[in-house]
Design a protein around this motif. Sequence first.
Motif, PDB file in Angstrom:
ATOM      1  N   ALA A 163      -3.466  -6.982   3.474  1.00 37.53           N
ATOM      2  CA  ALA A 163      -2.897  -6.569   4.773  1.00 37.53           C
ATOM      3  C   ALA A 163      -1.375  -6.710   4.757  1.00 37.53           C
ATOM      4  O   ALA A 163      -0.650  -5.856   5.289  1.00 37.53           O
ATOM      5  CB  ALA A 163      -3.496  -7.413   5.900  1.00 37.53           C
ATOM      6  N   ILE A 164      -0.877  -7.770   4.123  1.00 39.17           N
ATOM      7  CA  ILE A 164       0.576  -7.978   4.057  1.00 39.17           C
ATOM      8  C   ILE A 164       1.216  -6.902   3.173  1.00 39.17           C
ATOM      9  O   ILE A 164       2.250  -6.331   3.516  1.00 39.17           O
ATOM     10  CB  ILE A 164       0.910  -9.392   3.522  1.00 39.17           C
ATOM     11  N   ARG A 165       0.571  -6.620   2.032  1.00 43.81           N
ATOM     12  CA  ARG A 165       1.144  -5.592   1.132  1.00 43.81           C
ATOM     13  C   ARG A 165       1.207  -4.240   1.851  1.00 43.81           C
ATOM     14  O   ARG A 165       2.177  -3.498   1.700  1.00 43.81           O
ATOM     15  CB  ARG A 165       0.302  -5.455  -0.150  1.00 43.81           C
ATOM     16  N   ILE A 166       0.177  -3.929   2.619  1.00 46.28           N
ATOM     17  CA  ILE A 166       0.189  -2.646   3.351  1.00 46.28           C
ATOM     18  C   ILE A 166       1.371  -2.630   4.318  1.00 46.28           C
ATOM     19  O   ILE A 166       2.121  -1.652   4.398  1.00 46.28           O
ATOM     20  CB  ILE A 166      -1.153  -2.422   4.099  1.00 46.28           C
ATOM     21  N   SER A 167       1.574  -3.753   5.020  1.00 48.46           N
ATOM     22  CA  SER A 167       2.682  -3.790   6.001  1.00 48.46           C
ATOM     23  C   SER A 167       4.033  -3.663   5.312  1.00 48.46           C
ATOM     24  O   SER A 167       5.001  -3.212   5.908  1.00 48.46           O
ATOM     25  CB  SER A 167       2.635  -5.088   6.812  1.00 48.46           C
ATOM     26  N   GLN A 168       4.094  -4.070   4.054  1.00 53.94           N
ATOM     27  CA  GLN A 168       5.375  -3.978   3.339  1.00 53.94           C
ATOM     28  C   GLN A 168       5.650  -2.563   2.826  1.00 53.94           C
ATOM     29  O   GLN A 168       6.786  -2.209   2.563  1.00 53.94           O
ATOM     30  CB  GLN A 168       5.404  -4.985   2.183  1.00 53.94           C
ATOM     31  N   ALA A 169       4.584  -1.764   2.695  1.00 58.01           N
ATOM     32  CA  ALA A 169       4.758  -0.453   2.065  1.00 58.01           C
ATOM     33  C   ALA A 169       4.615   0.723   3.032  1.00 58.01           C
ATOM     34  O   ALA A 169       5.104   1.809   2.751  1.00 58.01           O
ATOM     35  CB  ALA A 169       3.743  -0.300   0.938  1.00 58.01           C
ATOM     36  N   ASP A 170       3.961   0.507   4.151  1.00 60.43           N
ATOM     37  CA  ASP A 170       3.632   1.631   5.024  1.00 60.43           C
ATOM     38  C   ASP A 170       4.292   1.428   6.395  1.00 60.43           C
ATOM     39  O   ASP A 170       4.005   0.451   7.091  1.00 60.43           O
ATOM     40  CB  ASP A 170       2.104   1.696   5.180  1.00 60.43           C
TER      41      ASP A 170
END
Length: 441
Positions: free
Chosen positions: A265-272
């Motif tokens: 979830a954190i990686r998604i928030s960093q990329a999208d």
Amino acid sequence: MDNSIIQGFSKYTKQQRIDALIRKYGFEPDLADWLGSFEAPDETIRKIIADLSENPVSSFHLPFSIAPNFVVNEKNLFFPLVSEESSVVAALANAAGFWAKRGGFHAEVLGTEKKGQLHFKWNGNPEYLQSLFPEIKLKLRAESDFLTAKMEARGGGITHIELKSLPTILPNYFQLDGGFETCDAMGANFINSCLEQFGKSLQDYFLTSEKVSTGQRECEIIMAILSNYTPESRVRACVECPVNKLVEGKTDADCLQFAEKFEQAIRISQADVSRAVTHNKGIFNGIDALAVATGNDFRAIEACGHAFAARNGRYSGLTDVLIQDGLFRFSIEIAMAVGVVGGVTAVHPLSKLAMRILDNPSASELMMYLAVAGLASNFGAIKALVSVGIQQGHMKMHLSNILNQLNIPEEKREEIQSYFHDKTVSFSTVEEYWKNLESSI
Ligand code: MEV
């Protein structure tokens, strides 16, 4: 409706303002009494609140709440919070209690320098102006002494002044970019006063210096204003615990699965960007609630935080997670400018109480608490999102708002709450259930 333009509204008495409302919208004649019922009974408090803004007709209430168990750098605090959104305080209180049993929050301030800009136009050679700038800078500093002396005595003042030539933005356009240390104040007045003085000194330099040719004596000041983007006023907060202690009463494998989903979830928030905005909104649920309670300018804090989230050229989530050597480490780094002296903090009676509840923090300590509130809020949101979903908690709180909207009598609420405890809540489903219940009474 009367659509005529009103002149001199600000000179109206409160009663005249209310009369104008009644005339324009056809409100009941007892509107003044109703509006008055929202005002503080104590006259001094009423006046303090009314004086915060212009043209008041009443006071607007929001819940002033407490989230206990915030352990920050080993200090155990209650966080005072003001939010209109159900479940924000509950999420913060849950996260605080959860992390209190796991060593609490760790926070540090990475810098406190604020920024301001004088925007001006000058019809001359940028390199030549740059060569004059050391001399100009001395004049700017000397002539703003009367403004900076007190701040310097407190350990603050002007940290640097730079000249920037930016002809790609506008022809002949320059900026004076200033750095300021404002100690425990947010510093808006101090910075703006210094910048306006820089403008006067700069114009005077162009008019009087023999190093400036006659055709270039004109300097057009466009504006002088602080920048709410303060990347050098920055704070970091984190929490850490063994991965297998992340979910109470669950197996090591379940805990690891939760940690990995959390990380995704954190990686998604960093990329999208679409996800990042919502992710950061959840962070500001916590930061704003504490900022409002302490009388800080939450718009400035948000504007800075969002700009900081885009500092690498792409808007990203403000939190990060690291799973390594069996440890789960969750952190936030954010830029902000806050104050604990001046402004509303020392004026609004509830903000004064909020500051006492926080043990009268310095501006740096308050920055840490705000970052912690953001991290806690984000932890609560992501934890719910990657497990039971957000609606369960949200809707429980939302249900009580709906019950209020529908004016459900107190004695019927428990029955409705227990009916909906495992069902999807929406205004229409609750309304329909209530209608059926009412007709069967
Ligand atoms: C709702 O106010 C905040 C959340 O949408 C934040 C998030 O999605 O991370 C739950």
